[in-house]
Design an enzyme around this catalytic site. Structure first.
Site, PDB file in Angstrom:
ATOM      1  N   ASP A  34       0.854  -1.190   0.000  1.00 42.88           N
ATOM      2  CA  ASP A  34       0.000   0.000   0.000  1.00 42.88           C
ATOM      3  C   ASP A  34       0.892   1.243   0.000  1.00 42.88           C
ATOM      4  O   ASP A  34       2.121   1.143  -0.111  1.00 42.88           O
ATOM      5  CB  ASP A  34      -0.953  -0.024   1.201  1.00 42.88           C
ATOM      6  CG  ASP A  34      -0.233  -0.033   2.547  1.00 42.88           C
ATOM      7  OD1 ASP A  34       0.978   0.295   2.615  1.00 42.88           O
ATOM      8  OD2 ASP A  34      -0.887  -0.370   3.547  1.00 42.88           O
ATOM      9  N   ALA A  35       0.297   2.392   0.152  1.00 41.30           N
ATOM     10  CA  ALA A  35       1.047   3.649   0.092  1.00 41.30           C
ATOM     11  C   ALA A  35       2.092   3.765   1.206  1.00 41.30           C
ATOM     12  O   ALA A  35       3.073   4.488   1.065  1.00 41.30           O
ATOM     13  CB  ALA A  35       0.087   4.835   0.158  1.00 41.30           C
TER      14      ALA A  35
END
Length: 163
Positions: A34-35
């Site tokens: 994810d980010a």
């Protein structure tokens, strides 16, 4: 390229005091995160699927042969009926993970598998997955004797029924 050139591409089956299990190494890439650089939860579902698929391949019953019907008289596939995941710790980009798959229980048309995804022996995720053998038309099919025997050989201490 053949399996002989890349013998561990499908992982390996390990036998030890805990029974028999399939282990598949998986590298975490940017696309799996994810980010924040942590493994996205859906990536673990894909990692577990790879472990189940390669376990089946090493048992001598690969998905392609089931689907094209060469494994039996009717084309079939293992489909997920139920899965339960417990996320204990995060994985991170560039981690080398191990996906471990064990047979827990055999039914007439189903197989229950325990899967653990770990890093350096530390459990990150555990899953219980029930797969059912179904025909292409969607009808559940009994496990063939060959498939059942292959799974039973790896079901140390597992409950085996034909119900």
């Amino acid at each position: 390229m053949t399996g002989a050139q890349w013998p561990d591409l499908a992982g390996r089956i390990v036998r030890d005091a805990g029974g028999q299990r399939h282990i598949l190494p998986v590298r975490v890439y940017f696309e799996d995160t994810d980010a924040g650089g942590l493994v996205y939860h859906a990536s673990y579902v894909r990692f577990a699927e790879r472990g189940r698929t390669d376990f089946l391949r090493l048992l001598g019953t690969d998905a392609r042969r089931l689907i094209d019907g060469s494994e039996s008289t009717e084309p079939a596939a293992f489909v997920v009926r139920r899965m339960s995941f417990d996320f204990a710790r995060p994985g991170r980009m560039d981690d080398l993970l191990e996906v471990e798959t064990r047979v827990k229980e055999l039914g007439a048309a189903s197989v229950t598998l325990d899967q653990t995804i770990s890093r350096d022996g530390m459990r990150l995720v555990s899953a219980e997955v029930v797969v059912v053998l179904v025909s292409i038309s969607g009808k559940p099919l009994r496990l063939s004797d060959a498939v059942r025997e292959a799974f039973q050989a790896h079901a140390a201490g597992a409950k085996n029924s034909r119900a």
